[in-house]
Design a protein around this motif. Structure first.
Motif, PDB file in Angstrom:
ATOM      1  N   MET A  28     -24.408 103.120 -22.128  1.00 58.63           N
ATOM      2  CA  MET A  28     -23.759 104.435 -22.156  1.00 58.63           C
ATOM      3  C   MET A  28     -23.304 104.833 -23.558  1.00 58.63           C
ATOM      4  O   MET A  28     -22.677 105.870 -23.727  1.00 58.63           O
ATOM      5  CB  MET A  28     -22.555 104.428 -21.212  1.00 58.63           C
ATOM      6  N   PHE A  30     -21.353 102.856 -25.665  1.00 65.13           N
ATOM      7  CA  PHE A  30     -20.177 102.139 -26.161  1.00 65.13           C
ATOM      8  C   PHE A  30     -20.630 100.805 -26.747  1.00 65.13           C
ATOM      9  O   PHE A  30     -20.282  99.725 -26.271  1.00 65.13           O
ATOM     10  CB  PHE A  30     -19.161 101.927 -25.027  1.00 65.13           C
ATOM     11  N   LYS A  35     -16.987  91.207 -25.390  1.00 63.97           N
ATOM     12  CA  LYS A  35     -16.898  90.539 -24.092  1.00 63.97           C
ATOM     13  C   LYS A  35     -16.043  91.328 -23.099  1.00 63.97           C
ATOM     14  O   LYS A  35     -15.000  91.867 -23.459  1.00 63.97           O
ATOM     15  CB  LYS A  35     -16.299  89.142 -24.304  1.00 63.97           C
ATOM     16  N   ARG A  37     -14.313  90.764 -19.253  1.00 56.30           N
ATOM     17  CA  ARG A  37     -14.023  89.826 -18.158  1.00 56.30           C
ATOM     18  C   ARG A  37     -13.329  90.602 -17.056  1.00 56.30           C
ATOM     19  O   ARG A  37     -12.428  91.399 -17.319  1.00 56.30           O
ATOM     20  CB  ARG A  37     -13.081  88.709 -18.632  1.00 56.30           C
ATOM     21  N   ILE A  38     -13.750  90.372 -15.833  1.00 63.42           N
ATOM     22  CA  ILE A  38     -13.198  91.138 -14.719  1.00 63.42           C
ATOM     23  C   ILE A  38     -12.513  90.215 -13.722  1.00 63.42           C
ATOM     24  O   ILE A  38     -13.061  89.185 -13.335  1.00 63.42           O
ATOM     25  CB  ILE A  38     -14.307  91.950 -14.013  1.00 63.42           C
ATOM     26  N   GLY A  39     -11.311  90.592 -13.362  1.00 65.42           N
ATOM     27  CA  GLY A  39     -10.565  89.827 -12.379  1.00 65.42           C
ATOM     28  C   GLY A  39      -9.985  90.747 -11.321  1.00 65.42           C
ATOM     29  O   GLY A  39     -10.354  91.914 -11.230  1.00 65.42           O
ATOM     30  N   TYR A  41      -6.473  92.341  -9.342  1.00 62.92           N
ATOM     31  CA  TYR A  41      -5.082  92.704  -9.534  1.00 62.92           C
ATOM     32  C   TYR A  41      -4.525  93.061  -8.168  1.00 62.92           C
ATOM     33  O   TYR A  41      -5.068  93.940  -7.500  1.00 62.92           O
ATOM     34  CB  TYR A  41      -4.997  93.888 -10.500  1.00 62.92           C
TER      35      TYR A  41
ATOM     36  N   TYR B   6      -6.122  98.129 -15.866  1.00 62.30           N
ATOM     37  CA  TYR B   6      -5.760  97.943 -14.462  1.00 62.30           C
ATOM     38  C   TYR B   6      -6.290  99.138 -13.688  1.00 62.30           C
ATOM     39  O   TYR B   6      -5.932 100.271 -13.995  1.00 62.30           O
ATOM     40  CB  TYR B   6      -4.247  97.880 -14.301  1.00 62.30           C
ATOM     41  N   THR B   8      -6.444 100.733  -9.987  1.00 61.04           N
ATOM     42  CA  THR B   8      -5.818 100.600  -8.670  1.00 61.04           C
ATOM     43  C   THR B   8      -6.237 101.758  -7.778  1.00 61.04           C
ATOM     44  O   THR B   8      -6.527 102.855  -8.251  1.00 61.04           O
ATOM     45  CB  THR B   8      -4.285 100.607  -8.793  1.00 61.04           C
ATOM     46  N   LYS B  40      -8.585  96.188  -9.608  1.00 62.60           N
ATOM     47  CA  LYS B  40      -9.334  95.398 -10.581  1.00 62.60           C
ATOM     48  C   LYS B  40      -8.510  95.230 -11.845  1.00 62.60           C
ATOM     49  O   LYS B  40      -7.697  96.065 -12.202  1.00 62.60           O
ATOM     50  CB  LYS B  40     -10.644  96.108 -10.939  1.00 62.60           C
ATOM     51  N   LEU B  42      -9.295  94.189 -15.861  1.00 59.87           N
ATOM     52  CA  LEU B  42     -10.364  93.940 -16.824  1.00 59.87           C
ATOM     53  C   LEU B  42      -9.794  93.601 -18.192  1.00 59.87           C
ATOM     54  O   LEU B  42      -8.810  94.217 -18.626  1.00 59.87           O
ATOM     55  CB  LEU B  42     -11.257  95.169 -16.985  1.00 59.87           C
ATOM     56  N   ILE B  44     -11.135  93.576 -22.045  1.00 63.51           N
ATOM     57  CA  ILE B  44     -12.266  94.097 -22.808  1.00 63.51           C
ATOM     58  C   ILE B  44     -12.024  93.912 -24.297  1.00 63.51           C
ATOM     59  O   ILE B  44     -10.963  94.272 -24.809  1.00 63.51           O
ATOM     60  CB  ILE B  44     -12.477  95.600 -22.508  1.00 63.51           C
ATOM     61  N   ARG B  57     -11.790 105.776 -27.131  1.00 64.48           N
ATOM     62  CA  ARG B  57     -13.014 105.221 -26.562  1.00 64.48           C
ATOM     63  C   ARG B  57     -12.733 104.595 -25.194  1.00 64.48           C
ATOM     64  O   ARG B  57     -13.506 104.747 -24.256  1.00 64.48           O
ATOM     65  CB  ARG B  57     -13.593 104.150 -27.500  1.00 64.48           C
ATOM     66  N   ALA B  60     -12.372 107.064 -22.445  1.00 61.70           N
ATOM     67  CA  ALA B  60     -13.702 107.568 -22.049  1.00 61.70           C
ATOM     68  C   ALA B  60     -14.410 106.560 -21.145  1.00 61.70           C
ATOM     69  O   ALA B  60     -15.031 106.934 -20.141  1.00 61.70           O
ATOM     70  CB  ALA B  60     -14.533 107.857 -23.295  1.00 61.70           C
ATOM     71  N   MET B  61     -14.316 105.270 -21.482  1.00 59.23           N
ATOM     72  CA  MET B  61     -14.951 104.230 -20.644  1.00 59.23           C
ATOM     73  C   MET B  61     -14.360 104.242 -19.238  1.00 59.23           C
ATOM     74  O   MET B  61     -15.082 104.106 -18.243  1.00 59.23           O
ATOM     75  CB  MET B  61     -14.697 102.842 -21.249  1.00 59.23           C
ATOM     76  N   LYS B  64     -15.566 107.352 -17.310  1.00 62.03           N
ATOM     77  CA  LYS B  64     -17.001 107.420 -17.038  1.00 62.03           C
ATOM     78  C   LYS B  64     -17.532 106.266 -16.209  1.00 62.03           C
ATOM     79  O   LYS B  64     -18.518 106.409 -15.504  1.00 62.03           O
ATOM     80  CB  LYS B  64     -17.784 107.473 -18.357  1.00 62.03           C
ATOM     81  N   LEU B  65     -16.929 105.081 -16.340  1.00 63.51           N
ATOM     82  CA  LEU B  65     -17.513 103.921 -15.670  1.00 63.51           C
ATOM     83  C   LEU B  65     -16.504 103.041 -14.930  1.00 63.51           C
ATOM     84  O   LEU B  65     -16.732 102.669 -13.782  1.00 63.51           O
ATOM     85  CB  LEU B  65     -18.266 103.052 -16.690  1.00 63.51           C
ATOM     86  N   LEU B  66     -15.400 102.703 -15.590  1.00 63.77           N
ATOM     87  CA  LEU B  66     -14.566 101.621 -15.060  1.00 63.77           C
ATOM     88  C   LEU B  66     -13.775 102.004 -13.814  1.00 63.77           C
ATOM     89  O   LEU B  66     -13.532 101.174 -12.948  1.00 63.77           O
ATOM     90  CB  LEU B  66     -13.624 101.106 -16.153  1.00 63.77           C
ATOM     91  N   ARG B  75      -4.792 102.368 -15.744  1.00 62.42           N
ATOM     92  CA  ARG B  75      -3.894 102.345 -16.899  1.00 62.42           C
ATOM     93  C   ARG B  75      -4.331 101.181 -17.768  1.00 62.42           C
ATOM     94  O   ARG B  75      -5.044 100.283 -17.311  1.00 62.42           O
ATOM     95  CB  ARG B  75      -2.428 102.223 -16.480  1.00 62.42           C
TER      96      ARG B  75
END
Lengths: 80, 80
Positions: A28, A30, A35, A37-39, A41, B6, B8, B40, B42, B44, B57, B60-61, B64-66, B75
């Motif tokens: 996209m 970016f 790295k 990492r996803i966890g 919450y 985060y 939610t 979730k 994450l 990054i 940035r 925007a992520m 658009k995606l997360l 947040r």
């Protein structure tokens, strides 16, 4: 009393979901992202106001159900 | 610069995964547990040290995606 629980994959364990998100972010535009990492919450209403008791019960929940301690770490915060 | 994100589920949106975990906790004897909400978490690596740029940035992520902003909130925290 409420708890916030963070379940993360251990550092030396592969995270395919994180790699997929990293790849998607690159696709996209970016490109600078490293790295990912996803966890998990979790917000849990503990149904008690005794902090020591709540903490003991919460640790048991994490060990038994919320985290797979073979490949995941967990940490939590208690809130009144 | 690293970010913790985060994601939610919005308060008025059903969380079947959270309900399933709540049910499982009850079955396991943690009867005092009330509402459980699962989101979730994450981590990054943003690949930049410019905080303002990183924040722009990252927002925007997330949009658009997360996060699916129709049913999810997000947040984030930035760390050097």
């Amino acid at each position: 009393m409420k708890a916030k629980v963070y379940v993360t994959i251990k550092q030396n364990v592969l995270d395919p979901q994180g790699n997929a998100v990293q790849g998607a972010l690159h696709t996209m535009g970016f490109d600078e992202v490293g790295k990912v990492r996803i966890g998990k919450y979790l917000e849990i209403d503990l149904g008690t106001n005794d902090r020591a008791h709540a903490e003991e019960r919460l640790a048991a929940m994490c060990e038994k159900l919320l985290a797979n301690t073979v490949v995941e770490d967990y940490r939590y915060e208690l809130e009144d």
